[in-house]
Design a protein around this motif. Structure first.
Motif, PDB file in Angstrom:
ATOM      1  N   ASP A 266       0.770  -1.226   0.002  1.00 44.94           N
ATOM      2  CA  ASP A 266      -0.002  -0.033  -0.209  1.00 44.94           C
ATOM      3  C   ASP A 266       0.992   1.278   0.095  1.00 44.94           C
ATOM      4  O   ASP A 266       2.203   1.279  -0.033  1.00 44.94           O
ATOM      5  CB  ASP A 266      -0.907  -0.035   1.029  1.00 44.94           C
ATOM      6  CG  ASP A 266      -0.322   0.304   2.564  1.00 44.94           C
ATOM      7  OD1 ASP A 266       0.898   0.499   2.706  1.00 44.94           O
ATOM      8  OD2 ASP A 266      -1.186  -0.010   3.583  1.00 44.94           O
ATOM      9  N   ALA A 267       0.370   2.408   0.187  1.00 44.98           N
ATOM     10  CA  ALA A 267       1.021   3.812   0.143  1.00 44.98           C
ATOM     11  C   ALA A 267       2.085   3.879   1.371  1.00 44.98           C
ATOM     12  O   ALA A 267       2.836   4.674   1.240  1.00 44.98           O
ATOM     13  CB  ALA A 267       0.040   4.752   0.129  1.00 44.98           C
ATOM     14  N   HIS A 268       2.049   2.726   2.189  1.00 46.17           N
ATOM     15  CA  HIS A 268       3.012   3.045   3.225  1.00 46.17           C
ATOM     16  C   HIS A 268       4.208   1.778   3.207  1.00 46.17           C
ATOM     17  O   HIS A 268       4.439   1.680   4.220  1.00 46.17           O
ATOM     18  CB  HIS A 268       2.507   3.163   4.620  1.00 46.17           C
ATOM     19  CG  HIS A 268       1.574   4.526   4.758  1.00 46.17           C
ATOM     20  ND1 HIS A 268       2.189   5.653   4.682  1.00 46.17           N
ATOM     21  CD2 HIS A 268       0.283   4.903   5.059  1.00 46.17           C
ATOM     22  CE1 HIS A 268       1.260   6.692   4.945  1.00 46.17           C
ATOM     23  NE2 HIS A 268       0.211   5.980   4.965  1.00 46.17           N
ATOM     24  N   GLY A 269       3.804   0.840   2.205  1.00 42.36           N
ATOM     25  CA  GLY A 269       4.720   0.009   1.933  1.00 42.36           C
ATOM     26  C   GLY A 269       4.228  -1.490   2.740  1.00 42.36           C
ATOM     27  O   GLY A 269       5.169  -2.326   2.891  1.00 42.36           O
ATOM     28  N   LYS A 270       3.134  -1.364   3.220  1.00 38.09           N
ATOM     29  CA  LYS A 270       2.563  -2.610   4.041  1.00 38.09           C
ATOM     30  C   LYS A 270       1.892  -3.617   2.926  1.00 38.09           C
ATOM     31  O   LYS A 270       1.113  -3.244   1.869  1.00 38.09           O
ATOM     32  CB  LYS A 270       1.321  -2.099   4.855  1.00 38.09           C
ATOM     33  CG  LYS A 270       0.886  -3.124   5.758  1.00 38.09           C
ATOM     34  CD  LYS A 270      -0.106  -2.546   6.908  1.00 38.09           C
ATOM     35  CE  LYS A 270      -0.465  -3.662   7.829  1.00 38.09           C
ATOM     36  NZ  LYS A 270      -0.573  -4.786   7.624  1.00 38.09           N
ATOM     37  N   VAL A 276       4.255  -7.016   8.063  1.00 37.53           N
ATOM     38  CA  VAL A 276       4.963  -7.375   7.066  1.00 37.53           C
ATOM     39  C   VAL A 276       4.996  -6.136   6.004  1.00 37.53           C
ATOM     40  O   VAL A 276       3.888  -5.943   5.474  1.00 37.53           O
ATOM     41  CB  VAL A 276       4.830  -8.696   6.394  1.00 37.53           C
ATOM     42  CG1 VAL A 276       5.943  -8.740   5.527  1.00 37.53           C
ATOM     43  CG2 VAL A 276       4.974  -9.966   7.384  1.00 37.53           C
ATOM     44  N   TYR A 277       6.201  -5.560   5.862  1.00 40.66           N
ATOM     45  CA  TYR A 277       6.362  -4.386   4.937  1.00 40.66           C
ATOM     46  C   TYR A 277       7.318  -4.821   3.720  1.00 40.66           C
ATOM     47  O   TYR A 277       8.073  -5.691   3.904  1.00 40.66           O
ATOM     48  CB  TYR A 277       6.907  -3.072   5.647  1.00 40.66           C
ATOM     49  CG  TYR A 277       5.838  -2.660   6.512  1.00 40.66           C
ATOM     50  CD1 TYR A 277       5.058  -1.373   6.240  1.00 40.66           C
ATOM     51  CD2 TYR A 277       5.483  -3.315   7.891  1.00 40.66           C
ATOM     52  CE1 TYR A 277       3.981  -0.908   7.152  1.00 40.66           C
ATOM     53  CE2 TYR A 277       4.461  -2.561   8.779  1.00 40.66           C
ATOM     54  CZ  TYR A 277       3.742  -1.736   8.171  1.00 40.66           C
ATOM     55  OH  TYR A 277       2.697  -0.999   9.250  1.00 40.66           O
ATOM     56  N   ALA A 278       7.358  -4.037   2.753  1.00 40.69           N
ATOM     57  CA  ALA A 278       8.231  -4.273   1.552  1.00 40.69           C
ATOM     58  C   ALA A 278       8.785  -3.011   1.109  1.00 40.69           C
ATOM     59  O   ALA A 278       7.866  -2.146   1.019  1.00 40.69           O
ATOM     60  CB  ALA A 278       7.635  -5.152   0.673  1.00 40.69           C
ATOM     61  N   VAL A 279      10.201  -3.045   0.314  1.00 39.88           N
ATOM     62  CA  VAL A 279      10.478  -1.829  -0.331  1.00 39.88           C
ATOM     63  C   VAL A 279      11.408  -2.381  -1.375  1.00 39.88           C
ATOM     64  O   VAL A 279      11.649  -3.643  -1.386  1.00 39.88           O
ATOM     65  CB  VAL A 279      11.285  -0.836   0.661  1.00 39.88           C
ATOM     66  CG1 VAL A 279      10.428  -0.372   1.596  1.00 39.88           C
ATOM     67  CG2 VAL A 279      12.439  -1.551   1.303  1.00 39.88           C
ATOM     68  N   GLY A 280      11.742  -1.451  -2.601  1.00 40.54           N
ATOM     69  CA  GLY A 280      12.775  -1.878  -3.283  1.00 40.54           C
ATOM     70  C   GLY A 280      12.517  -2.603  -4.498  1.00 40.54           C
ATOM     71  O   GLY A 280      11.113  -2.376  -5.071  1.00 40.54           O
TER      72      GLY A 280
END
Length: 559
Positions: A266-270, A276-280
């Motif tokens: 989502d807009a906050h990386g969730k 659990v979050y994700a980036v990159g």
């Protein structure tokens, strides 16, 4: 008070940015970064320049080490630790370590697994002469191979492929670039990709487009690359640069929702999984122009997203991770190629109407020595003038203009608003009418219907249904023109209008010149005298680049 336990899977851009920001927000938190490789923070974008020899010391690529991160930020960074399983219901990850498997518990998990080099269905990719360029180890091996000289085949002409090809050419190898798409650097518009291809050839590279590799055999220890057009190339070095694949399979198995292999956030990386979050590189981003979800494998957005995910986990919360423009840049020999926003293909796929503007200004005042020509393309909304995308190729000044246009898009400026931006001007640096200003002038003329454009893709229409009026000088006309074209220099046009009327009959007039300036003047003369006319966007410079290798067969020269 309990200590919050963060585990971050993967370092480099997104993961390490999140870890560093988390520490600044919470001095007491437990923050563990698990990196399966030997390097947790390195300059991935610098790898080709290490291969070329421009970056001489490998240590220059190492931005941080586990020891430096522990000392400055109290982060526990574990290299050689690969997450092999996720049990989200227990808030646990299983980790393969140098001393065996262990299970770690987390309160919050941030995934930054990145991507791995794609492996297309080409037999023989395990040949020892085949290299990728994603890691420090990859760069070290490729740099050593480059030092042995010989012939190199680069499979794929995207950003990594072209950077690798340039690096190998810099080292003196005989470089062959093979691209399955119709032209090199596929996100670049065709008429600009032609300029990059010409520069590659000028550097001694062999470029094959609309061609792929089908098989790699061994030939006395060297690699024999079979192409699907029947050619073979014997290579000392093969670089596989056909794209990347998100490294997310084990997380998808654990219930993390992925599309096309990329993690949905989502807009906050969730993610869809609690805590659990994700980036990159392994995540999907929202495109700023098309509003479609797409991968965006660039270091800048990954760094910024890592910071914002950490902010979202803190007490203050965070603003949304911004939509992406995909602003990117490439050096090829003496040229720079850069882009921001959507290209034609993305706009058409999204069903977005657009008008394209081509300009070919100098990078600074023409009377000051050393000026070079830029080639800029801007796509705008034909109704509102909203800037939808921009690209440029040239020797100097392209980066500045694309950065300004990226800023204008983010700020919501229209193309006509570009006229009013105050930009630096001194003869060595720019012009009183900067290229950005010129884009604004042309856009305003189009939007206000002071001019009407036609394009190289309408060439058959112009040749069969219009009077093609070339308003360059006779000398310029002789260097190459459309066979059907009538040559009347723009300074003679007012005195020859009846001649034009007789030639045109009831046909519209397709006006053209070298870059689009004189044809605009001619168009205004014609429109003021009752003619229906359109001017070729970007003129002969754009047409030649659009035609590419076919220009010599389409155009007629008499000198």
């Amino acid at each position: 008070m309990s200590v919050h336990r963060y585990i971050i899977v993967g370092g480099v851009a997104g993961g390490m940015s999140a870890a560093a920001r988390l520490r600044r927000l919470d001095e007491s938190a437990s923050i563990i970064v698990l990196e399966r490789g030997n390097y947790v923070s390195f300059a991935n974008c610098g790898l080709p320049y290490y291969v070329s020899g421009e970056i001489e010391a490998e240590d220059a690529l190492l931005l941080q080490t586990p020891a430096s991160l522990a000392a400055s930020l109290n982060l526990e960074v574990r290299v050689g630790h690969e997450v092999v399983a996720l049990d989200a219901s227990k808030h646990q990850v299983k980790v393969a370590t140098p001393s065996g498997e262990e299970v770690l518990e987390y309160d919050t998990l941030i995934l930054s697994p990145g991507a791995v080099a794609s492996r297309p269905p080409i037999e023989g990719l395990d040949h020892p002469r085949v290299h990728t360029l994603r890691t420090i180890d990859d760069a070290r091996k490729l740099e050593k191979a480059a030092g042995l000289g010989g012939t190199a085949v680069v499979l794929g002409a995207g950003f990594i492929g072209l950077e690798g090809a340039e690096a190998l050419a810099h080292r003196g190898l005989d470089v062959h670039v093979v691209e399955f798409a119709p032209h090199v650097l596929p996100p670049l518009e065709n008429e600009l990709a032609t300029l990059v291809r010409q520069e590659m050839r000028a550097m001694g590279m062999a470029v094959r487009e609309s061609v792929g590799a089908s098989k790699i055999d061994d030939e006395g220890g060297r690699a024999l690359v079979h192409l699907n057009n029947g050619e073979t190339i014997t290579a000392d070095t093969v670089v596989l640069a056909t794209g990347v694949t998100p490294d997310t399979a084990l997380f998808a198995e654990a219930g993390v929702v992925c599309e096309r292999g990329f993690i949905v956030v989502d807009a906050h990386g969730k993610t869809n999984v609690e805590d659990v979050y994700a980036v990159g590189d392994a995540t999907l981003s929202k495109d700023a122009i098309t509003k479609k979800d797409r991968p965006n494998q660039l270091a800048g957005p990954a760094n910024r997203a890592g910071r914002l995910v950490a902010d979202a986990l803190g007490p203050r919360g965070a603003r949304d991770i911004p939509t992406v423009l995909g602003t990117a840049i490439l050096r090829m020999g003496k040229l720079t190629a850069a882009m921001t926003g959507a290209n034609r293909g993305a706009l058409e796929d999204a069903g977005i109407s657009y008008t394209t503007i081509h300009v070919h200004p100098a990078n600074h005042a023409g009377y000051f020595p050393g000026g070079t020509q830029m080639h800029l393309i801007v796509h705008i909304d034909p109704t509102t003038g909203r800037i939808l995308g921009a690209q440029g190729v040239g020797q100097d000044g392209v980066d500045k203009r694309i950065d300004v246009l990226a800023t204008a898009i983010r700020g919501g400026l229209t193309a006509a608003d570009l006229i009013d931006i105050d930009l630096c001007y001194s003869p060595p640096f720019g012009s009183a009418k900067d290229p950005i200003t010129m884009i604004g002038f042309v856009a305003d003329n189009v939007l206000s219907e002071q001019t009407s454009l036609w394009y190289p893709e309408q060439l058959e229409w112009a040749r069969s249904s219009a009077l093609v009026l070339d308003v360059r000088t006779a000398k310029e006309f002789a260097t190459g023109h459309l066979p059907e074209a009538v040559n009347i220099p723009h300074v003679e046009l007012r005195g020859r209008l009846e001649e034009v009327r007789a030639l045109a009959g009831d046909r519209p007039i397709a006006v053209m010149c070298q870059s689009g300036v004189r044809s605009y003047i001619a168009h205004r003369i014609l429109a003021g005298n009752g003619f229906t006319s359109q001017t070729l966007s970007g003129g002969m410079l754009t047409l030649r680049a659009w035609l590419g290798d076919e220009a010599s067969t389409v155009l007629t020269a008499t000198v």
